[in-house]
Write an enzyme that holds these catalytic residues in place. Structure first.
Site, short mmCIF file in Angstrom:
data_model
loop_
_atom_site.label_atom_id
_atom_site.label_comp_id
_atom_site.label_asym_id
_atom_site.label_seq_id
_atom_site.Cartn_x
_atom_site.Cartn_y
_atom_site.Cartn_z
N ASP A 1 -2.81 -2.93 -6.76
CA ASP A 1 -2.44 -3.71 -5.49
C ASP A 1 -1.97 -5.20 -5.84
O ASP A 1 -2.89 -5.98 -5.92
CB ASP A 1 -3.34 -3.78 -4.44
CG ASP A 1 -3.02 -4.24 -2.96
OD1 ASP A 1 -1.77 -4.66 -2.90
OD2 ASP A 1 -3.81 -4.37 -2.10
N HIS B 1 0.95 -1.19 0.05
CA HIS B 1 0.08 -0.07 0.07
C HIS B 1 0.94 1.27 -0.09
O HIS B 1 0.64 2.23 -0.82
CB HIS B 1 -1.00 0.01 1.30
CG HIS B 1 -2.04 -1.10 1.21
ND1 HIS B 1 -2.82 -1.24 2.19
CD2 HIS B 1 -2.25 -2.14 0.27
CE1 HIS B 1 -3.72 -2.38 1.73
NE2 HIS B 1 -3.43 -2.83 0.71
N ASP C 1 0.38 -10.96 3.82
CA ASP C 1 -1.03 -10.56 3.08
C ASP C 1 -0.72 -10.52 1.54
O ASP C 1 -0.57 -9.39 0.99
CB ASP C 1 -1.39 -9.07 3.46
CG ASP C 1 -3.03 -8.71 2.97
OD1 ASP C 1 -3.54 -9.69 2.26
OD2 ASP C 1 -3.58 -7.80 3.40
#
Length: 387
Positions: free
Chosen positions: A254, A219, A286
């Site tokens: 992303d 991010h 993640d």
């Protein structure tokens, strides 16, 4: 060597290894994995825990009796393997009701639904032993500014988070809330874009001590920012409650790539920072396997994330113990008592002394910092030709 163990505190989300490979241009390429199977498989690989969204475990609309059966079966797998559930979070982005926001929807009924869903997820997490609750405001953003909503959303989100913290106290839950910033996607712009913006917002809440951050490598990198610096700021504020590890190419969507697969130098210094800072939280990956992979590739991805972290940990520790590195750093950080006496807390006398002092500026203008050599040593440790 480099074999993961539970004490390394590596975790994966059900949605990470369970990713079916669907993207905006193509259908799923893998079957959904049973959460119980995922628990057993992660335990075999040496993971510490598994994290989840509410809907990863309990599909939306599941009747209460069936819900309880799912939870019992999942808890049995946790008991059998010793795997933990350190973190839970609510899916506040998939339901079409959240198309224009969850906590920031202009419709108060949608905001109420988002809040109820969050409370129910907190209840689920408490059943599973979770201590961290992540809030990812993925739908809290905009593509159209004509509504003027940007003036209202801060109050709405603040109201929801204050309610959740009060609920946790009332129920006796020990949650720490970790807010996860992201600059964009799925919204054109997300209101809570960066670590810095989240840190500022936390101080406006009723119980700021309960709130911290869950920064993600991808991010901050999407926004062209330095993730190591972002994590260092969160650590400095005492707000690194959780962390999402993955990889990302700058200025792309992303990607959630395998940890260390793209920005190896940044990953090296991130691991160096985490391991030297005393951070005790989970190291959560993640990320997900490439769409090209079958199930075997999914587990190769998971092993790769953990193995890369452990290799970088060993390399970073060796780098810091290198005598030449220590010598360069000792010269880099100069501890001149005369200069230090002019710094620190303010006093009138110190300010006057600072104005009178003769500063050795000519020497400082000519000073070299030997950063080329120091950085080259780091590169050589990364390449495995030193240490």
């Amino acid at each position: 060597m480099y074999e993961p163990k539970p004490e390394h505190r590596f975790t994966f989300g059900l949605w990470t290894v369970g990713n079916v490979g669907r993207d905006p241009f193509g259908d799923a390429v893998r079957e959904r994995l049973d959460p119980v199977y995922v628990v057993h498989k992660l335990a075999e690989l040496g993971a510490y825990g598994v994290n989840l969204h509410d809907e990863d475990l309990i599909p939306r609309g599941t009747p209460p009796q069936e819900r309880d059966q799912i939870v019992r079966r999942f808890k049995k797998a946790l008991d059998e393997t010793g795997l933990k559930v350190p973190m839970v979070t609510a899916n506040l982005f998939s339901d079409p009701a959240f198309k224009d926001g969850a906590f920031t929807s202009p419709d108060p009924w949608v905001r109420a639904y988002a809040l109820r869903k969050s409370l129910e997820t907190m209840d689920l997490g408490a059943e599973l032993g979770a201590e961290i609750y992540v809030v990812w405001p993925g739908r809290e953003g905009a593509e159209v500014e004509a509504t003027g909503k940007a003036r209202k959303v801060w109050d709405w989100v603040r109201e929801a988070l204050n309610f959740m913290a009060a609920y946790a106290e009332d129920q006796g839950y020990g949650y720490r809330f970790a807010l996860e910033p992201k600059p964009n996607e799925p919204r054109g712009d997300i209101y809570f874009a960066t670590v810095g913006s989240m840190l500022a917002f936390i101080h406006t809440l009723d119980r700021p001590e309960r709130f911290g951050l869950n920064p993600e490598f991808a991010h901050e990198t999407m926004a062209g920012l330095n993730f190591v610096h972002a994590v260092a700021q969160a650590l400095d504020a005492g707000k690194l409650f959780h962390i999402d590890l993955n990889d990302q190419r700058m200025s792309r969507f992303d990607q959630d790539l395998r940890f260390g697969s793209e920005n190896l130098k940044a990953a090296f210094f991130l691991v160096d920072l985490l391991e030297s800072s005393g951070y005790q939280g989970p190291r959560h990956f993640d990320a997900h396997a490439l769409r090209t992979e079958d199930e075997e590739g999914v587990w190769a991805f998971a092993r790769g994330c953990m193995r890369t972290y452990l290799i970088l940990k060993e390399r970073a520790e060796a780098f810091r113990e290198d005598p030449e590195v220590k010598e360069l750093l000792a010269a880099y950080y100069q501890e001149d008592p005369a200069a230090l006496a002019l710094l620190g807390p303010y006093s009138r006398e110190k300010a006057e002394a600072l104005k009178r002092a003769e500063l050795p500026l000519e020497a400082k203008r000519r000073r070299g910092y030997a950063l080329e050599r120091l950085d080259q040593l780091a590169v050589e440790y990364l390449l495995g030709v030193r240490g």
